[in-house]
Design a protein around this motif. Structure first.
Motif, PDB file in Angstrom:
ATOM      1  N   LEU A   1      -9.113   9.469 -12.054  1.00  0.00           N
ATOM      2  CA  LEU A   1      -8.808   8.452 -13.063  1.00  0.00           C
ATOM      3  C   LEU A   1      -8.427   7.124 -12.407  1.00  0.00           C
ATOM      4  CD1 LEU A   1      -6.678  10.669 -15.466  1.00  0.00           C
ATOM      5  CD2 LEU A   1      -9.073  10.013 -15.733  1.00  0.00           C
ATOM      6  N   PRO A   2      -8.641   5.992 -13.102  1.00  0.00           N
ATOM      7  CA  PRO A   2      -8.306   4.674 -12.538  1.00  0.00           C
ATOM      8  C   PRO A   2      -6.804   4.504 -12.369  1.00  0.00           C
ATOM      9  CG  PRO A   2      -9.862   4.482 -14.381  1.00  0.00           C
ATOM     10  CD  PRO A   2      -9.331   5.882 -14.401  1.00  0.00           C
ATOM     11  N   GLN A   3      -6.427   3.982 -11.212  1.00  0.00           N
ATOM     12  CA  GLN A   3      -5.045   3.647 -10.909  1.00  0.00           C
ATOM     13  C   GLN A   3      -5.030   2.183 -10.443  1.00  0.00           C
ATOM     14  OE1 GLN A   3      -3.104   6.236 -11.644  1.00  0.00           O
ATOM     15  NE2 GLN A   3      -4.823   7.694 -11.733  1.00  0.00           N
ATOM     16  N   ARG A   4      -4.055   1.421 -10.912  1.00  0.00           N
ATOM     17  CA  ARG A   4      -4.054  -0.027 -10.616  1.00  0.00           C
ATOM     18  C   ARG A   4      -2.623  -0.495 -10.417  1.00  0.00           C
ATOM     19  NH1 ARG A   4      -7.421  -4.752 -12.764  1.00  0.00           N
ATOM     20  NH2 ARG A   4      -5.987  -6.530 -12.865  1.00  0.00           N
ATOM     21  N   LEU A   5      -2.446  -1.383  -9.406  1.00  0.00           N
ATOM     22  CA  LEU A   5      -1.151  -2.013  -9.145  1.00  0.00           C
ATOM     23  C   LEU A   5      -1.378  -3.482  -8.819  1.00  0.00           C
ATOM     24  CD1 LEU A   5       1.932  -1.714  -8.765  1.00  0.00           C
ATOM     25  CD2 LEU A   5       1.484  -1.272  -6.331  1.00  0.00           C
ATOM     26  N   PHE A   6      -0.805  -4.350  -9.657  1.00  0.00           N
ATOM     27  CA  PHE A   6      -0.900  -5.804  -9.447  1.00  0.00           C
ATOM     28  C   PHE A   6       0.442  -6.293  -8.928  1.00  0.00           C
ATOM     29  CE2 PHE A   6      -1.058 -10.271 -10.463  1.00  0.00           C
ATOM     30  CZ  PHE A   6      -2.393 -10.615 -10.293  1.00  0.00           C
ATOM     31  N   CYS A   7       0.425  -6.963  -7.771  1.00  0.00           N
ATOM     32  CA  CYS A   7       1.653  -7.404  -7.108  1.00  0.00           C
ATOM     33  C   CYS A   7       1.703  -8.930  -7.069  1.00  0.00           C
ATOM     34  CB  CYS A   7       1.731  -6.860  -5.687  1.00  0.00           C
ATOM     35  SG  CYS A   7       1.337  -5.097  -5.572  1.00  0.00           S
ATOM     36  N   VAL A   8       2.842  -9.486  -7.460  1.00  0.00           N
ATOM     37  CA  VAL A   8       3.074 -10.940  -7.424  1.00  0.00           C
ATOM     38  C   VAL A   8       4.262 -11.197  -6.531  1.00  0.00           C
ATOM     39  CG1 VAL A   8       3.568 -13.007  -8.782  1.00  0.00           C
ATOM     40  CG2 VAL A   8       2.170 -11.188  -9.769  1.00  0.00           C
ATOM     41  N   LEU A   9       4.071 -12.016  -5.485  1.00  0.00           N
ATOM     42  CA  LEU A   9       5.128 -12.336  -4.530  1.00  0.00           C
ATOM     43  C   LEU A   9       5.270 -13.859  -4.481  1.00  0.00           C
ATOM     44  CD1 LEU A   9       3.521  -9.651  -3.470  1.00  0.00           C
ATOM     45  CD2 LEU A   9       4.924  -9.958  -1.425  1.00  0.00           C
ATOM     46  N   MET A  10       6.412 -14.337  -4.985  1.00  0.00           N
ATOM     47  CA  MET A  10       6.700 -15.765  -4.976  1.00  0.00           C
ATOM     48  C   MET A  10       8.084 -15.999  -4.408  1.00  0.00           C
ATOM     49  SD  MET A  10       5.081 -16.728  -8.729  1.00  0.00           S
ATOM     50  CE  MET A  10       5.255 -18.494  -8.479  1.00  0.00           C
TER      51      MET A  10
ATOM     52  N   LEU B   1      -6.639  10.723   0.995  1.00  0.00           N
ATOM     53  CA  LEU B   1      -6.569   9.794  -0.131  1.00  0.00           C
ATOM     54  C   LEU B   1      -7.882   9.022  -0.251  1.00  0.00           C
ATOM     55  CD1 LEU B   1      -4.715   8.545  -2.330  1.00  0.00           C
ATOM     56  CD2 LEU B   1      -4.135   6.784  -0.652  1.00  0.00           C
ATOM     57  N   PRO B   2      -8.430   8.919  -1.437  1.00  0.00           N
ATOM     58  CA  PRO B   2      -9.641   8.112  -1.606  1.00  0.00           C
ATOM     59  C   PRO B   2      -9.395   6.661  -1.197  1.00  0.00           C
ATOM     60  CG  PRO B   2      -9.260   9.487  -3.536  1.00  0.00           C
ATOM     61  CD  PRO B   2      -8.042   9.598  -2.682  1.00  0.00           C
ATOM     62  N   GLN B   3     -10.479   5.951  -0.973  1.00  0.00           N
ATOM     63  CA  GLN B   3     -10.400   4.575  -0.499  1.00  0.00           C
ATOM     64  C   GLN B   3      -9.760   3.676  -1.552  1.00  0.00           C
ATOM     65  OE1 GLN B   3     -14.151   2.466   0.140  1.00  0.00           O
ATOM     66  NE2 GLN B   3     -13.453   2.031   2.218  1.00  0.00           N
ATOM     67  N   VAL B   4      -8.857   2.800  -1.086  1.00  0.00           N
ATOM     68  CA  VAL B   4      -8.170   1.845  -1.969  1.00  0.00           C
ATOM     69  C   VAL B   4      -8.880   0.498  -1.884  1.00  0.00           C
ATOM     70  CG1 VAL B   4      -6.004   0.659  -2.478  1.00  0.00           C
ATOM     71  CG2 VAL B   4      -5.971   3.031  -1.659  1.00  0.00           C
ATOM     72  N   ASN B   5      -9.300  -0.035  -3.040  1.00  0.00           N
ATOM     73  CA  ASN B   5      -9.906  -1.362  -3.100  1.00  0.00           C
ATOM     74  C   ASN B   5      -8.802  -2.416  -3.218  1.00  0.00           C
ATOM     75  OD1 ASN B   5     -12.589  -0.399  -3.069  1.00  0.00           O
ATOM     76  ND2 ASN B   5     -12.459   0.069  -5.271  1.00  0.00           N
ATOM     77  N   ILE B   6      -8.967  -3.492  -2.465  1.00  0.00           N
ATOM     78  CA  ILE B   6      -7.927  -4.525  -2.401  1.00  0.00           C
ATOM     79  C   ILE B   6      -8.572  -5.880  -2.745  1.00  0.00           C
ATOM     80  CG2 ILE B   6      -6.167  -5.628  -0.985  1.00  0.00           C
ATOM     81  CD1 ILE B   6      -6.195  -3.165   0.804  1.00  0.00           C
TER      82      ILE B   6
ATOM     83  N   LEU C   1       0.830  -1.201   0.000  1.00  0.00           N
ATOM     84  CA  LEU C   1       0.000   0.000   0.000  1.00  0.00           C
ATOM     85  C   LEU C   1       0.866   1.254   0.000  1.00  0.00           C
ATOM     86  CD1 LEU C   1      -2.939  -0.931   2.405  1.00  0.00           C
ATOM     87  CD2 LEU C   1      -3.133  -0.227   0.004  1.00  0.00           C
ATOM     88  N   ASP C   2       1.956   1.194   0.725  1.00  0.00           N
ATOM     89  CA  ASP C   2       2.862   2.351   0.743  1.00  0.00           C
ATOM     90  C   ASP C   2       3.423   2.623  -0.650  1.00  0.00           C
ATOM     91  OD1 ASP C   2       2.389   2.551   3.429  1.00  0.00           O
ATOM     92  OD2 ASP C   2       4.191   1.424   4.015  1.00  0.00           O
ATOM     93  N   ILE C   3       3.807   1.571  -1.360  1.00  0.00           N
ATOM     94  CA  ILE C   3       4.314   1.766  -2.728  1.00  0.00           C
ATOM     95  C   ILE C   3       3.241   2.395  -3.611  1.00  0.00           C
ATOM     96  CG2 ILE C   3       5.140   0.579  -4.795  1.00  0.00           C
ATOM     97  CD1 ILE C   3       6.414  -1.492  -3.082  1.00  0.00           C
ATOM     98  N   PHE C   4       2.031   1.867  -3.523  1.00  0.00           N
ATOM     99  CA  PHE C   4       0.938   2.337  -4.376  1.00  0.00           C
ATOM    100  C   PHE C   4       0.637   3.813  -4.114  1.00  0.00           C
ATOM    101  CE2 PHE C   4      -3.751   2.488  -5.267  1.00  0.00           C
ATOM    102  CZ  PHE C   4      -3.641   2.379  -6.651  1.00  0.00           C
ATOM    103  N   LYS C   5       0.574   4.194  -2.844  1.00  0.00           N
ATOM    104  CA  LYS C   5       0.251   5.577  -2.513  1.00  0.00           C
ATOM    105  C   LYS C   5       1.355   6.522  -2.965  1.00  0.00           C
ATOM    106  CE  LYS C   5      -2.530   4.313   1.523  1.00  0.00           C
ATOM    107  NZ  LYS C   5      -2.615   4.367   3.005  1.00  0.00           N
ATOM    108  N   SER C   6       2.585   6.093  -2.797  1.00  0.00           N
ATOM    109  CA  SER C   6       3.685   6.970  -3.203  1.00  0.00           C
ATOM    110  C   SER C   6       3.753   7.119  -4.716  1.00  0.00           C
ATOM    111  CB  SER C   6       5.011   6.415  -2.676  1.00  0.00           C
ATOM    112  OG  SER C   6       5.266   5.129  -3.229  1.00  0.00           O
ATOM    113  N   LYS C   7       3.377   6.061  -5.431  1.00  0.00           N
ATOM    114  CA  LYS C   7       3.450   6.118  -6.880  1.00  0.00           C
ATOM    115  C   LYS C   7       2.376   7.032  -7.465  1.00  0.00           C
ATOM    116  CE  LYS C   7       4.676   5.135 -11.052  1.00  0.00           C
ATOM    117  NZ  LYS C   7       5.923   5.700 -11.613  1.00  0.00           N
ATOM    118  N   ILE C   8       1.132   6.921  -6.987  1.00  0.00           N
ATOM    119  CA  ILE C   8       0.073   7.753  -7.563  1.00  0.00           C
ATOM    120  C   ILE C   8       0.196   9.197  -7.127  1.00  0.00           C
ATOM    121  CG2 ILE C   8      -1.505   5.803  -7.788  1.00  0.00           C
ATOM    122  CD1 ILE C   8      -2.893   6.652  -5.281  1.00  0.00           C
TER     123      ILE C   8
END
Length: 945
Positions: free
Chosen positions: A919-928, A222-227, A208-215
Motif C-alpha cells: 500500500l502507498p506510504q507517504r511522508l512530507f517533511c517541512v524544515l524551516m 525494505l522496498p525502494q523509497v522514492n525521494i 529516512l529513519d523516521i519514515f522507515k520506523s513509522k511504516i
C-alpha cells in the motif's frame, strides 16, 4: 454506596456522550449524502502535470454542531472533466480510492498555489471539519479522539471513500488528523509540528529513519523509497541595482522631492523597492535512497546541479506610488468646505473686494479709452495683474503659502500658449468621454499644476493661493484686452468641463470688447476727418456762423448714429453693438447718396444675396450685417431652460416663451429692414428660411409661365410669431441695436463665479482633467492599451490606478534586475522578457535550463552579488548544521542557507503483516527556521492483517 453512585454517574456521562456522538455522526452522514459523496470513488486516471496549480478548485461548506460546539464542514475538490465511460468499465472492485492513489502520484509535487493539505498529501479531493469562527480550538486529546472516532464511524456507515480530516490544536499551527476508508484499506493522516528542527532530523538521512520506523515494514528487505527534494533560497538584498526612482534634484523648485518632475507633468513610480523578495526553488524530483547522500558530513544537493529551477517573487505590500498618492491627495480636497477667504484670511482678499464691489464703476472703467500695448511686445511676466502686488503689500513673504518663484513658474506653465501642440489631439475623443479638456489646453495644464502644488507645495493653502492669483491674472487680461492663451477660439465647447467653458466665455468677451474698441477708434477717426473737411469747406464759402453750425451738424448726423453718443451706449442699460469696419458694410458714399435717395436709407449691408431682388422693387436683396448669437455655457443653458419651463403650458406662457426665444430673430429682422429699404416679410423669409417660401409655376393669360411665390402654411397660421415680430421690428442696423450679448456683464459674472469658487469646487471642476491625464500617463508608462470603463466611481478608479501603477513599477524593477547584456543572443532576450512577464502573472515560473540557462545564470549572479554584499554587514547564523562551503573554508558560499527545505518520501509497503497488500506510504517533511512539520499518510490493509 459512594462507589456505586460514582459508577452510575460515569455510566450516565458515557451514555450522554454516546447519544451526542451518534447525533453528530448522523449529521455528518446527512451532509455527505446531500453532497453525493457516498459510494466508490475509485478510478485509474491520474491528474495531469500542473493540474493542481492551473486547475480550478471548488468548495462547499455547511455548519454542523457537536452538542453546543459549532463546526464547519467543507468539501474541497479539483474541478476536472469526467472520465470516459470506457475508463469506468475498467474499474475493478479492489481498486484503491483516488485519494490513496494520489499519494504516489508524482505529477503535482510541490504545487505553488493550492490548499496546504493538497501540498502535503497530494490529494485532489477531501473534506475538512474545522471549529467555528468564534469557537475554541480542539486541544484536549480526549476531544480529538472523540471527533476522530465519530468521523471513522461516519465514513464506515456511509461508504464514503473521500478523506475526511479534522483541524486540531490552535488554528495557526494548521494541524490536521483524519482518515480515508476504502474496500479493505484504510489510510491514516497524521501530523507532527514543532517550533525547532531536531538536529538529528535536519538532513535526508534522519528523515529516512523516521519514515522507515513509522511504516514498520515486516519484510527483511525494505522496498525502494522514492525521494523528492526542494530547497528554497530567498534573495532580499537589491543593493547592486538602481533605485526605483531617479535621485531628487535639489536645485529645482520641487525642493528635492523624490520622483519630482517639472510643472505640467505628473510623477510616476514607487518610492520604495516594489519587489521585496525573490524565491528560488531548486528541485530534485526523482531520487532514490541510494543515489543521493545528505547527512551531517556531506551533501550531494548542490543548487547549481538541481535539474529543475523555479522562481517566484514577493512584492512589497502597498508600496508608496507617486501617481496614486498624488491623485488620492487631490481627491481629498473635494471634502474640504473652507472658502478662499477662510483659508487665506479676510485681510488678504478684502482689498480686492473693495476694487470690484461696485459693478457700475467697473463697467465705466472698462469702457474708458486706454492706451494698449501690442501683445507681441509684452512678455508673460509683465502681464501679471497689478493687484497681485497690492495684495503682497499686506502679506509678509514668510506668510505666503506659495513661494514667489514657484508661483511665477506655475503661472508661466499655465499661461504659455501651446495651442499648436494640442491641436493635433483634436480627433482624440478620450476627453469627450470624461468631459475633460483638450490636452495641453489652459484648463488641462491648470489641473496638473494645482495637483502638483497640492502634493508638493503646501496642500490646501497653496491651492487657495494659486487659485486667487490665477483669477487675478484673468481679471488683468480682461481689463487690458489680452486674450487668454491655450484656449480654442469660438463659443464655449459644451463637450468640455464647465471650468473650461467659463474660460472660453471670458475669451469671447475679450474678443467682443476688442472689436468694440476697434470700431470706436474707426468711428472717432472718421468724425475728426469729416469735421476737418467740413470746417475748411465752410470757411472757403464765408457763410454765416449759424449756417456753419447747421451744416456741421447735418454732416455729422450722417456719419454718427443719431440719438446717443458711443459712450452713452456703453454706460446705459440699452447698450448697442458696434460692427467692425472691416466687415464690409456697403454704405453708399456721400456723392451717391445725394443722387439716389433710396440708397441713402440703406445701412448695414454685407453683400448681395444670390442675385435676388426685392419682391416690390427691382433693388437687389442684400444680406445684412447681423449680431452674432450670444455664446452660452452649459449652466446658463440649463438656467435658461428652467426659466422657460416655469412659464408653463398656458397660452400666455407659450406666447411669452416664444417672445423670449425670438430676440435673435427680431434683431435679424431689424438688420434686414435697415439693409433692404422697402422689403416685406416674404423677402426676409426667402433669405432667412427659404423652405418657408413656396414657389409654384402659374400660367399667365398670354400663355406665359411665371413663378409665383407665397409663405408656407405654418407662416400663415394666425398669430404666427414671425408675423408679429416683423410688425414690431424697427428699421435699425445691427450697430445701433441693443446688444444680444453684453460682454461686460457676462465677463464680470464669470469672474465673480470663479472668485467665489472654493478649493473643493475647483477640485471637482478639475478632477476630469486629472483623471484624463493619469490615463494618458498610464498608457505612456505601461505601453499598453487602456480601456476606459464608463460610470466608474472615482474612488474605484483611484484604486485601479494604484494597482496598475504598482504592477508597472514591479515590471520595471524586474526588468532592471534581469537585464541581459548586449552580447547575449536575441532569442535569449525574448525568453527573458517572457520570463519577467510571467513572474507577475503566475504564482511560480519555471527557469528553462535551470542553473545552466541564460535566465539561471542571471539569477546565479544575483545571489553571488548579494552574498558579497552580505559580508560587509554582520549576519545572523541561519542553520548551524547547514554551514557548507565550496572549496576552501574561507570561501564565500554562492547561495545562502536554504530558507526552507521540503522532502517528500514515498514507498509501497505491505502493512501491517508481510502478507498484506503493498500500500502507498507517504511522508512530507517541512524544515524551516522556526518550523518543523511532518505530514504522514500511512495505509493499512484491513482485510489481511
Amino acid at each position: 454506596d459512594p462507589r456505586c453512585k460514582q459508577r452510575n454517574w460515569q455510566v450516565m456521562e458515557l451514555l450522554l456522550r454516546t447519544s451526542i456522538s451518534d447525533e453528530f455522526v448522523s449529521r455528518v452522514e446527512e451532509v455527505l449524502n446531500d453532497w453525493k459523496l457516498i459510494g466508490n470513488s475509485a478510478g485509474n486516471f491520474s491528474p495531469e502535470k500542473g493540474a493542481y496549480t492551473s486547475g480550478t478548485w471548488g468548495e462547499k461548506s455547511q455548519d454542523i454542531h457537536f452538542a453546543d460546539f459549532k463546526f464547519c464542514i467543507t468539501h474541497y475538490f479539483l474541478i476536472q472533466e469526467c472520465e470516459k465511460d470506457d475508463e469506468k468499465d475498467k474499474f475493478e472492485e479492489d481498486t484503491f480510492p483516488l485519494a490513496i492513489q494520489d499519494l504516489m502520484c508524482m505529477n503535482n509535487d510541490f504545487p505553488p498555489r493550492a490548499h496546504c493539505l493538497v501540498r502535503w498529501y497530494g490529494i485532489r479531493e477531501f473534506v475538512v471539519i474545522t471549529p467555528g469562527s468564534n469557537c475554541e480550538a480542539i486541544i484536549s486529546e480526549s476531544k480529538c479522539n472523540l471527533l476522530l472516532s465519530s468521523i471513522s464511524i461516519s465514513l464506515a456507515n456511509s461508504g464514503c471513500q473521500i478523506p475526511m480530516l479534522v483541524q486540531v490544536q490552535q488554528k495557526w499551527r494548521r494541524m490536521y488528523a483524519g482518515e480515508c476508508q476504502g474496500q479493505g484499506v484504510r489510510t491514516d493522516f497524521e501530523m507532527v509540528h514543532l517550533r525547532k528542527v531536531p538536529s538529528q532530523y535536519y538532513h535526508v538521512s534522519g528523515l529516512l529513519d523516521i519514515f522507515k520506523s513509522k511504516i514498520g515494514c515486516p519484510l527483511s528487505s525494505l522496498p525502494q523509497v522514492n525521494i523528492a527534494i526542494r530547497f528554497t533560497y530567498i534573495l532580499q538584498d537589491w543593493q547592486q541595482h538602481s533605485w526605483p526612482q531617479q535621485p531628487p534634484d535639489f536645485d529645482t523648485l520641487l525642493g528635492g522631492e523624490v520622483g519630482g518632475v517639472e510643472f505640467g507633468k505628473l510623477p510616476f513610480g514607487a518610492c520604495e523597492e516594489p519587489v521585496s523578495e525573490l524565491h528560488l526553488a531548486t528541485t530534485w524530483p526523482h531520487l532514490t535512497e541510494g543515489i543521493v547522500v545528505d547527512n551531517d558530513v556531506y551533501s550531494d544537493l548542490d543548487p547549481l546541479q538541481a535539474p529543475h529551477w523555479s522562481v517566484k517573487v514577493r512584492t512589497a505590500e502597498n508600496p508608496q506610488c507617486l501617481l496614486g498618492d498624488l491623485l488620492t491627495e487631490f481627491f481629498k480636497l473635494c471634502c474640504r468646505k473652507e472658502s478662499i477667504e477662510e483659508i487665506l484670511g479676510k485681510g488678504l482678499t478684502e482689498d480686492e473686494g473693495k476694487e470690484i464691489n461696485d459693478i457700475g464703476s467697473a463697467l465705466s472703467k472698462l469702457t474708458e479709452p486706454a492706451t494698449t500695448v501690442p501683445i507681441s511686445k509684452m512678455s508673460v511676466a509683465n502681464m501679471v495683474h497689478s493687484a497681485r502686488k497690492h495684495i503682497r503689500r499686506h502679506r509678509r513673504i514668510d506668510e505666503s503659502p506659495l513661494n514667489t518663484d514657484v508661483l511665477n513658474s506655475v503661472l508661466l506653465v499655465i499661461t504659455k500658449n501651446l495651442l499648436s501642440d494640442w491641436a493635433q489631439w483634436s480627433n482624440y475623443n478620450l476627453f469627450l468621454q470624461l468631459k475633460s479638456a483638450p490636452i495641453d489646453s489652459l484648463t488641462y495644464r491648470l489641473a496638473l499644476c494645482v495637483c502638483l502644488v497640492n502634493y508638493y507645495h503646501g496642500g490646501l493653502r497653496a491651492v487657495a493661493h494659486l487659485w486667487q492669483e490665477f483669477v487675478l491674472e484673468l481679471r488683468y487680461r480682461w481689463e487690458n484686452n489680452y486674450l487668454i492663451c491655450g484656449l480654442a477660439g469660438g463659443p464655449p465647447d459644451l463637450r468640455c468641463c464647465l471650468l473650461h467653458q467659463k474660460l472660453q466665455m471670458i475669451n469671447c468677451c475679450i474678443e467682443r470688447k476688442k472689436a468694440r474698441d476697434e470700431a470706436r477708434k474707426v468711428l472717432e477717426g472718421s468724425e475728426k476727418k469729416v469735421s476737418r473737411m467740413s470746417s475748411g469747406y465752410l470757411k472757403s464759402l464765408s457763410v454765416p456762423e449759424s449756417a456753419t453750425v447747421m451744416s456741421t451738424g447735418s454732416i455729422s448726423t450722417k456719419e454718427v448714429s443719431p440719438g446717443k453718443s458711443w459712450d452713452s451706449w456703453s454706460d446705459s442699460e440699452d447698450e448697442f453693438f458696434e460692427c467692425l469696419s472691416d466687415q464690409g458694410e456697403s454704405e453708399a458714399p456721400p456723392a451717391d447718396e445725394e443722387k439716389d435717395g433710396s440708397k441713402s436709407k440703406a445701412e448695414g449691408r454685407l453683400h448681395p444675396y444670390n442675385n435676388m431682388t426685392l419682391l416690390n422693387s427691382s433693388e437687389p436683396l442684400y444680406v445684412p450685417i447681423t449680431q452674432e448669437p450670444a455664446p452660452m455655457t452649459e449652466d446658463l443653458l440649463e438656467e435658461q431652460s428652467e426659466v422657460l419651463a416655469k412659464l408653463g403650458t398656458s397660452a400666455e406662457g407659450s406666447h411669452l416663451r416664444a417672445r423670449m426665444q425670438s430676440a435673435c430673430l427680431l434683431s435679424d429682422m431689424e438688420s434686414f429692414k435697415a439693409a433692404n429699404p422697402g422689403c416685406v416679410l416674404e423677402d426676409f423669409v426667402r433669405w432667412y428660411s427659404p423652405r418657408d417660401y413656396v414657389e409654384e409655376e402659374v400660367v399667365h393669360k398670354k400663355d406665359n409661365t411665371v413663378l409665383k411665390g407665397k409663405l408656407s402654411a405654418r407662416m400663415m397660421i394666425p398669430g404666427n410669431m414671425w408675423v408679429e415680430a416683423w410688425q414690431t421690428a424697427r428699421v435699425t442696423p445691427a450697430r445701433r441695436q441693443r446688444r444680444l450679448f453684453d460682454d461686460t456683464k457676462e465677463a464680470e459674472k464669470v469672474l465673480h463665479y470663479l472668485t467665489m469658487q472654493k478649493p473643493a469646487d475647483l477640485t471637482c471642476h478639475l478632477l476630469p482633467c486629472i483623471i484624463h491625464s493619469t490615463i494618458l500617463k498610464l498608457k505612456e508608462e505601461g505601453e499598453l492599451p487602456f480601456i476606459f470603463v464608463e460610470h466608474l466611481l472615482v474612488i474605484d478608479f483611484i484604486n485601479q490606478l494604484i494597482a496598475m501603477e504598482t504592477v508597472i513599477t514591479q515590471a520595471r524593477s524586474l526588468k532592471a534586475k534581469f537585464s541581459i547584456s548586449e552580447s547575449e543572443k536575441r532569442d535569449d532576450t525574448d525568453e527573458l522578457k517572457k520570463f519577467v512577464t510571467s513572474l507577475l502573472e503566475d504564482p511560480e515560473v519555471e527557469v528553462i535550463g535551470a542553473g545552466q540557462g541564460s535566465t539561471g545564470r542571471i539569477i546565479y549572479r544575483l545571489f553571488i552579488n548579494a552574498q558579497k554584499a552580505a559580508l560587509l554587514t554582520p549576519k545572523d547564523e541561519d542553520f548551524v548544521h547547514d554551514r557548507k562551503t565550496t572549496g576552501a573554508n574561507n570561501r564565500v558560499p554562492d547561495f545562502p542557507s536554504p530558507a526552507g527545505r521540503e522532502i517528500l518520501l514515498r514507498a509501497r509497503v505491505p502493512r501491517p503483516a508481510p502478507y498484506s497488500k503493498p500500500l502507498p506510504q507517504r511522508l512530507f517533511c517541512v524544515l524551516m527556521r522556526e518550523e518543523f512539520r511532518l505530514a504522514g499518510a500511512f495505509s493499512s490493509d484491513t482485510s489481511f492483517f
